[in-house]
Design a protein around this motif. Structure first.
Motif: not given
Ligand code: FUB
Length: 319
Positions: A71-75, A118-123
Protein backbone atom coordinates in the motif's frame (compact mmCIF):
# COMPACT_ATOMS: atom_id res chain seq x y z
CA UNK A 1 -7.44 -33.64 -4.72
CA UNK A 2 -7.05 -32.55 -1.10
CA UNK A 3 -8.96 -29.46 -0.14
CA UNK A 4 -6.38 -28.00 2.20
CA UNK A 5 -5.36 -24.35 2.11
CA UNK A 6 -2.74 -23.74 -0.55
CA UNK A 7 -0.64 -22.04 2.13
CA UNK A 8 -1.19 -21.81 5.87
CA UNK A 9 1.66 -19.50 7.01
CA UNK A 10 -0.41 -16.48 5.90
CA UNK A 11 -4.13 -15.96 5.30
CA UNK A 12 -5.10 -15.56 1.64
CA UNK A 13 -8.44 -14.89 -0.11
CA UNK A 14 -10.11 -13.86 -3.38
CA UNK A 15 -7.85 -16.00 -5.62
CA UNK A 16 -7.45 -15.03 -9.29
CA UNK A 17 -5.65 -17.91 -11.01
CA UNK A 18 -3.86 -17.72 -14.37
CA UNK A 19 -1.49 -19.99 -16.26
CA UNK A 20 1.75 -18.14 -16.95
CA UNK A 21 5.03 -19.75 -18.02
CA UNK A 22 3.52 -23.25 -17.70
CA UNK A 23 2.54 -22.86 -14.01
CA UNK A 24 -0.56 -21.70 -12.17
CA UNK A 25 -0.04 -18.26 -10.65
CA UNK A 26 -2.56 -17.21 -8.01
CA UNK A 27 -3.17 -13.53 -7.20
CA UNK A 28 -4.98 -13.44 -3.84
CA UNK A 29 -5.82 -10.82 -1.25
CA UNK A 30 -3.52 -11.10 1.79
CA UNK A 31 -5.78 -11.22 4.86
CA UNK A 32 -4.25 -9.87 8.05
CA UNK A 33 -4.40 -11.63 11.39
CA UNK A 34 -6.16 -8.67 13.06
CA UNK A 35 -8.61 -8.57 15.96
CA UNK A 36 -11.26 -6.25 14.52
CA UNK A 37 -15.03 -6.08 14.71
CA UNK A 38 -16.86 -7.17 11.59
CA UNK A 39 -19.52 -5.02 9.90
CA UNK A 40 -21.51 -4.95 6.65
CA UNK A 41 -19.17 -2.36 5.13
CA UNK A 42 -16.22 -4.76 5.31
CA UNK A 43 -14.12 -2.56 7.62
CA UNK A 44 -12.57 -5.79 8.90
CA UNK A 45 -10.80 -6.27 5.55
CA UNK A 46 -7.81 -4.00 6.17
CA UNK A 47 -5.29 -5.58 3.83
CA UNK A 48 -2.09 -3.66 3.07
CA UNK A 49 -0.20 -5.74 0.50
CA UNK A 50 -0.26 -8.53 -2.06
CA UNK A 51 1.66 -11.81 -2.18
CA UNK A 52 1.65 -13.94 -5.34
CA UNK A 53 1.48 -17.75 -5.09
CA UNK A 54 2.37 -20.33 -7.73
CA UNK A 55 1.93 -24.06 -8.24
CA UNK A 56 3.54 -26.40 -10.74
CA UNK A 57 0.30 -28.45 -10.55
CA UNK A 58 -3.07 -27.53 -8.95
CA UNK A 59 -2.85 -30.59 -6.65
CA UNK A 60 0.76 -29.85 -5.65
CA UNK A 61 2.40 -27.51 -3.14
CA UNK A 62 2.20 -23.74 -3.53
CA UNK A 63 5.09 -21.30 -3.33
CA UNK A 64 4.63 -17.88 -1.73
CA UNK A 65 6.78 -15.47 -3.72
CA UNK A 66 6.63 -12.82 -0.98
CA UNK A 67 5.40 -9.26 -1.14
CA UNK A 68 4.68 -8.11 -4.70
CA UNK A 69 3.16 -4.70 -3.92
CA UNK A 70 2.55 -2.71 -0.71
CA UNK A 71 0.00 0.00 0.00
CA UNK A 72 2.75 2.48 0.90
CA UNK A 73 4.07 2.28 -2.70
CA UNK A 74 0.72 3.38 -4.17
CA UNK A 75 0.56 7.21 -4.18
CA UNK A 76 -3.22 7.50 -4.59
CA UNK A 77 -4.37 4.76 -2.17
CA UNK A 78 -5.14 5.09 1.54
CA UNK A 79 -6.31 1.63 2.71
CA UNK A 80 -8.00 -1.71 2.04
CA UNK A 81 -6.26 -3.51 -0.81
CA UNK A 82 -9.03 -5.90 -1.80
CA UNK A 83 -9.40 -8.63 -4.43
CA UNK A 84 -6.83 -8.30 -7.25
CA UNK A 85 -6.38 -9.83 -10.69
CA UNK A 86 -3.52 -10.03 -13.20
CA UNK A 87 -2.92 -10.07 -16.96
CA UNK A 88 -0.02 -10.60 -19.35
CA UNK A 89 0.69 -8.83 -22.64
CA UNK A 90 3.83 -8.25 -24.72
CA UNK A 91 6.32 -9.35 -22.07
CA UNK A 92 4.72 -7.40 -19.18
CA UNK A 93 2.58 -8.49 -16.26
CA UNK A 94 -0.19 -6.25 -14.94
CA UNK A 95 -1.60 -6.42 -11.41
CA UNK A 96 -5.06 -4.83 -11.04
CA UNK A 97 -6.26 -3.99 -7.55
CA UNK A 98 -9.00 -2.03 -5.77
CA UNK A 99 -8.21 0.23 -2.83
CA UNK A 100 -9.76 3.28 -1.20
CA UNK A 101 -8.35 6.59 -2.38
CA UNK A 102 -7.53 9.46 -0.01
CA UNK A 103 -11.27 10.38 0.10
CA UNK A 104 -12.27 6.84 1.08
CA UNK A 105 -13.69 6.05 -2.38
CA UNK A 106 -12.81 2.69 -3.90
CA UNK A 107 -10.89 2.98 -7.18
CA UNK A 108 -9.08 0.41 -9.28
CA UNK A 109 -5.34 0.71 -9.84
CA UNK A 110 -2.80 -1.08 -11.96
CA UNK A 111 0.84 -1.94 -11.32
CA UNK A 112 3.28 -3.32 -13.89
CA UNK A 113 6.17 -5.79 -13.71
CA UNK A 114 8.26 -8.09 -15.85
CA UNK A 115 7.71 -11.28 -13.84
CA UNK A 116 4.41 -13.03 -13.00
CA UNK A 117 5.26 -12.96 -9.28
CA UNK A 118 6.19 -9.27 -9.30
CA UNK A 119 7.44 -6.97 -7.99
CA UNK A 120 4.98 -4.54 -9.54
CA UNK A 121 5.37 -0.79 -9.92
CA UNK A 122 2.08 1.07 -9.50
CA UNK A 123 0.82 3.81 -11.79
CA UNK A 124 0.63 7.15 -9.97
CA UNK A 125 -3.15 7.44 -10.42
CA UNK A 126 -5.98 4.89 -10.47
CA UNK A 127 -7.55 3.96 -13.82
CA UNK A 128 -9.48 7.04 -15.01
CA UNK A 129 -13.21 6.57 -14.48
CA UNK A 130 -12.73 3.50 -12.27
CA UNK A 131 -14.82 2.88 -9.16
CA UNK A 132 -15.91 0.08 -6.81
CA UNK A 133 -13.98 -3.19 -6.36
CA UNK A 134 -13.04 -6.67 -7.56
CA UNK A 135 -11.47 -6.24 -11.01
CA UNK A 136 -11.37 -9.31 -13.27
CA UNK A 137 -9.37 -8.92 -16.49
CA UNK A 138 -10.16 -11.26 -19.36
CA UNK A 139 -8.32 -11.63 -22.69
CA UNK A 140 -10.54 -12.76 -25.53
CA UNK A 141 -9.21 -14.91 -28.38
CA UNK A 142 -8.95 -11.83 -30.64
CA UNK A 143 -6.52 -10.20 -28.19
CA UNK A 144 -9.00 -7.63 -26.78
CA UNK A 145 -8.88 -7.32 -22.96
CA UNK A 146 -11.99 -6.61 -20.87
CA UNK A 147 -12.38 -5.63 -17.22
CA UNK A 148 -15.36 -6.76 -15.14
CA UNK A 149 -15.78 -5.20 -11.71
CA UNK A 150 -18.10 -4.07 -8.94
CA UNK A 151 -19.28 -5.02 -5.48
CA UNK A 152 -22.30 -4.09 -3.36
CA UNK A 153 -22.43 -2.67 0.19
CA UNK A 154 -18.85 -1.87 1.33
CA UNK A 155 -17.74 -2.27 -2.30
CA UNK A 156 -19.73 0.92 -3.12
CA UNK A 157 -21.28 -0.19 -6.44
CA UNK A 158 -24.60 1.31 -5.30
CA UNK A 159 -22.90 4.66 -4.66
CA UNK A 160 -22.79 5.59 -8.38
CA UNK A 161 -26.48 5.89 -9.34
CA UNK A 162 -25.90 8.74 -11.83
CA UNK A 163 -22.16 8.61 -12.41
CA UNK A 164 -21.38 10.75 -9.32
CA UNK A 165 -20.37 9.29 -5.95
CA UNK A 166 -23.23 9.32 -3.40
CA UNK A 167 -21.81 8.02 -0.13
CA UNK A 168 -25.11 7.00 1.48
CA UNK A 169 -26.87 5.61 -1.62
CA UNK A 170 -28.75 2.37 -0.99
CA UNK A 171 -29.01 -0.78 -3.11
CA UNK A 172 -32.29 -0.92 -5.12
CA UNK A 173 -35.41 -1.96 -3.16
CA UNK A 174 -37.39 -5.13 -3.94
CA UNK A 175 -39.26 -4.89 -7.23
CA UNK A 176 -36.54 -2.85 -8.95
CA UNK A 177 -33.80 -4.20 -11.19
CA UNK A 178 -30.75 -5.60 -9.44
CA UNK A 179 -27.46 -3.76 -9.92
CA UNK A 180 -25.21 -5.33 -12.56
CA UNK A 181 -21.47 -5.86 -12.61
CA UNK A 182 -19.70 -3.42 -14.92
CA UNK A 183 -17.67 -4.29 -18.01
CA UNK A 184 -15.30 -2.11 -20.07
CA UNK A 185 -12.78 -2.78 -22.82
CA UNK A 186 -9.19 -1.98 -21.84
CA UNK A 187 -6.88 0.23 -23.88
CA UNK A 188 -4.10 -1.44 -25.89
CA UNK A 189 -1.52 -0.58 -23.17
CA UNK A 190 -3.83 -2.19 -20.55
CA UNK A 191 -3.55 0.90 -18.32
CA UNK A 192 -6.92 2.60 -18.96
CA UNK A 193 -10.50 1.93 -19.97
CA UNK A 194 -11.04 2.17 -23.73
CA UNK A 195 -14.83 2.29 -23.30
CA UNK A 196 -17.10 3.70 -20.62
CA UNK A 197 -18.00 0.91 -18.15
CA UNK A 198 -21.43 -0.48 -18.95
CA UNK A 199 -23.78 -2.93 -17.26
CA UNK A 200 -23.13 -6.63 -17.85
CA UNK A 201 -26.84 -7.43 -17.72
CA UNK A 202 -27.87 -10.77 -16.20
CA UNK A 203 -31.28 -12.14 -17.22
CA UNK A 204 -33.32 -15.20 -16.36
CA UNK A 205 -33.99 -17.89 -18.98
CA UNK A 206 -37.11 -15.96 -20.09
CA UNK A 207 -34.91 -12.96 -20.94
CA UNK A 208 -36.03 -10.84 -17.97
CA UNK A 209 -33.28 -8.95 -16.11
CA UNK A 210 -32.87 -10.16 -12.52
CA UNK A 211 -34.59 -8.17 -9.79
CA UNK A 212 -33.07 -6.86 -6.56
CA UNK A 213 -34.98 -9.33 -4.36
CA UNK A 214 -33.65 -12.31 -6.33
CA UNK A 215 -30.80 -12.65 -3.87
CA UNK A 216 -29.82 -16.23 -4.70
CA UNK A 217 -29.18 -15.26 -8.34
CA UNK A 218 -28.43 -11.54 -8.59
CA UNK A 219 -24.88 -10.18 -8.75
CA UNK A 220 -23.17 -9.09 -5.51
CA UNK A 221 -19.36 -9.10 -6.02
CA UNK A 222 -16.32 -11.09 -7.21
CA UNK A 223 -16.86 -11.39 -11.00
CA UNK A 224 -14.87 -13.88 -13.06
CA UNK A 225 -14.94 -14.38 -16.82
CA UNK A 226 -13.83 -17.45 -18.73
CA UNK A 227 -14.61 -18.92 -22.12
CA UNK A 228 -15.47 -22.57 -22.70
CA UNK A 229 -16.28 -23.80 -26.20
CA UNK A 230 -17.28 -20.39 -27.64
CA UNK A 231 -19.47 -19.50 -24.64
CA UNK A 232 -18.60 -16.71 -22.20
CA UNK A 233 -19.17 -17.64 -18.54
CA UNK A 234 -19.60 -14.78 -16.08
CA UNK A 235 -19.42 -16.20 -12.57
CA UNK A 236 -19.81 -14.29 -9.30
CA UNK A 237 -20.79 -14.28 -5.65
CA UNK A 238 -24.36 -13.64 -4.50
CA UNK A 239 -22.96 -12.05 -1.32
CA UNK A 240 -25.53 -12.21 1.44
CA UNK A 241 -26.80 -15.61 0.21
CA UNK A 242 -23.19 -16.87 0.01
CA UNK A 243 -23.35 -18.73 -3.32
CA UNK A 244 -21.06 -18.88 -6.33
CA UNK A 245 -23.20 -18.84 -9.47
CA UNK A 246 -22.77 -18.25 -13.21
CA UNK A 247 -24.47 -16.83 -16.28
CA UNK A 248 -23.55 -17.33 -19.95
CA UNK A 249 -23.51 -15.28 -23.15
CA UNK A 250 -22.34 -15.38 -26.75
CA UNK A 251 -20.58 -12.01 -26.33
CA UNK A 252 -18.15 -10.90 -23.58
CA UNK A 253 -20.33 -7.80 -23.04
CA UNK A 254 -23.50 -9.85 -22.50
CA UNK A 255 -26.40 -9.92 -22.02
CA UNK A 256 -25.89 -13.01 -19.85
CA UNK A 257 -28.43 -15.71 -19.07
CA UNK A 258 -28.42 -17.13 -15.56
CA UNK A 259 -27.07 -20.69 -15.63
CA UNK A 260 -26.97 -22.10 -12.11
CA UNK A 261 -24.87 -22.64 -9.00
CA UNK A 262 -21.18 -23.50 -8.87
CA UNK A 263 -20.47 -23.74 -5.14
CA UNK A 264 -22.66 -23.91 -2.05
CA UNK A 265 -21.75 -21.67 0.91
CA UNK A 266 -18.28 -21.97 2.42
CA UNK A 267 -17.30 -21.43 6.06
CA UNK A 268 -17.10 -17.64 6.45
CA UNK A 269 -19.24 -14.77 5.09
CA UNK A 270 -17.58 -14.11 1.74
CA UNK A 271 -17.17 -16.49 -1.18
CA UNK A 272 -14.90 -15.53 -4.09
CA UNK A 273 -13.34 -17.56 -6.86
CA UNK A 274 -11.68 -17.94 -10.23
CA UNK A 275 -11.85 -20.66 -12.87
CA UNK A 276 -8.79 -21.72 -14.88
CA UNK A 277 -7.87 -24.41 -17.40
CA UNK A 278 -4.59 -26.21 -16.81
CA UNK A 279 -3.37 -29.07 -19.01
CA UNK A 280 -6.88 -29.80 -20.32
CA UNK A 281 -8.63 -29.88 -16.91
CA UNK A 282 -10.59 -27.11 -15.24
CA UNK A 283 -10.13 -25.88 -11.68
CA UNK A 284 -12.07 -23.73 -9.23
CA UNK A 285 -9.90 -21.63 -6.93
CA UNK A 286 -11.91 -20.30 -3.97
CA UNK A 287 -11.49 -19.48 -0.30
CA UNK A 288 -13.01 -20.33 3.04
CA UNK A 289 -12.37 -19.47 6.68
CA UNK A 290 -11.94 -22.99 8.03
CA UNK A 291 -8.28 -22.57 9.02
CA UNK A 292 -9.07 -19.56 11.23
CA UNK A 293 -12.04 -21.32 12.85
CA UNK A 294 -14.58 -19.30 10.86
CA UNK A 295 -13.22 -15.76 11.26
CA UNK A 296 -14.58 -14.13 8.09
CA UNK A 297 -11.59 -11.85 7.51
CA UNK A 298 -8.99 -14.59 7.94
CA UNK A 299 -9.50 -16.75 4.90
CA UNK A 300 -7.49 -19.39 3.01
CA UNK A 301 -7.33 -20.17 -0.69
CA UNK A 302 -8.19 -23.70 -1.83
CA UNK A 303 -8.68 -25.45 -5.15
CA UNK A 304 -10.85 -28.23 -6.49
CA UNK A 305 -11.50 -29.64 -9.96
CA UNK A 306 -14.50 -28.30 -11.87
CA UNK A 307 -16.55 -30.30 -14.39
CA UNK A 308 -18.88 -29.36 -17.24
CA UNK A 309 -21.90 -31.41 -18.19
CA UNK A 310 -22.36 -32.34 -21.86
CA UNK A 311 -24.76 -29.38 -22.36
CA UNK A 312 -22.10 -26.91 -21.13
CA UNK A 313 -23.59 -26.37 -17.67
CA UNK A 314 -21.20 -26.39 -14.72
CA UNK A 315 -21.63 -29.23 -12.24
CA UNK A 316 -22.48 -27.80 -8.81
CA UNK A 317 -19.91 -28.47 -6.10
CA UNK A 318 -19.82 -28.53 -2.35
CA UNK A 319 -16.77 -26.97 -0.72
O1 FUB B 1 -11.45 -9.45 0.39
C1 FUB B 1 -12.20 -8.27 0.49
C2 FUB B 1 -13.50 -8.43 -0.22
O2 FUB B 1 -14.21 -9.52 0.33
C3 FUB B 1 -13.39 -8.75 -1.68
O3 FUB B 1 -13.04 -7.67 -2.48
C4 FUB B 1 -14.74 -9.30 -1.91
O4 FUB B 1 -14.92 -9.97 -3.13
C5 FUB B 1 -14.90 -10.22 -0.71
O5 FUB B 1 -14.28 -11.45 -0.91
Amino acid sequence: MTRKPLVSHIYTADPSAHVFEGKVYIYPSHDLDLEVEENDLGDQYQMTDYHVLSQAQPDGPATDHGEALHLKQVPWASRQMWAPDAAFKDGKYYLYFPARDKDGIFRIGVAVGTRPEGPFVPESQPIKGSFSIDPCVFRDDDGQFYMYFGGLWGGQLQCWPTGKFVADAKTPPDGQLALCPKVAKLSADLLQFATVPQDAVIRDTAGVPLKAEDTTRRYFEGPWMHKYKDTYYLSYSTGDTHLLVYATAKSPMGPFTFGGRILSPVVGWTTHHSIVEFQGRWYLYYHDATLSGGVSHRRSVKVQELFYEADGSIREMVP
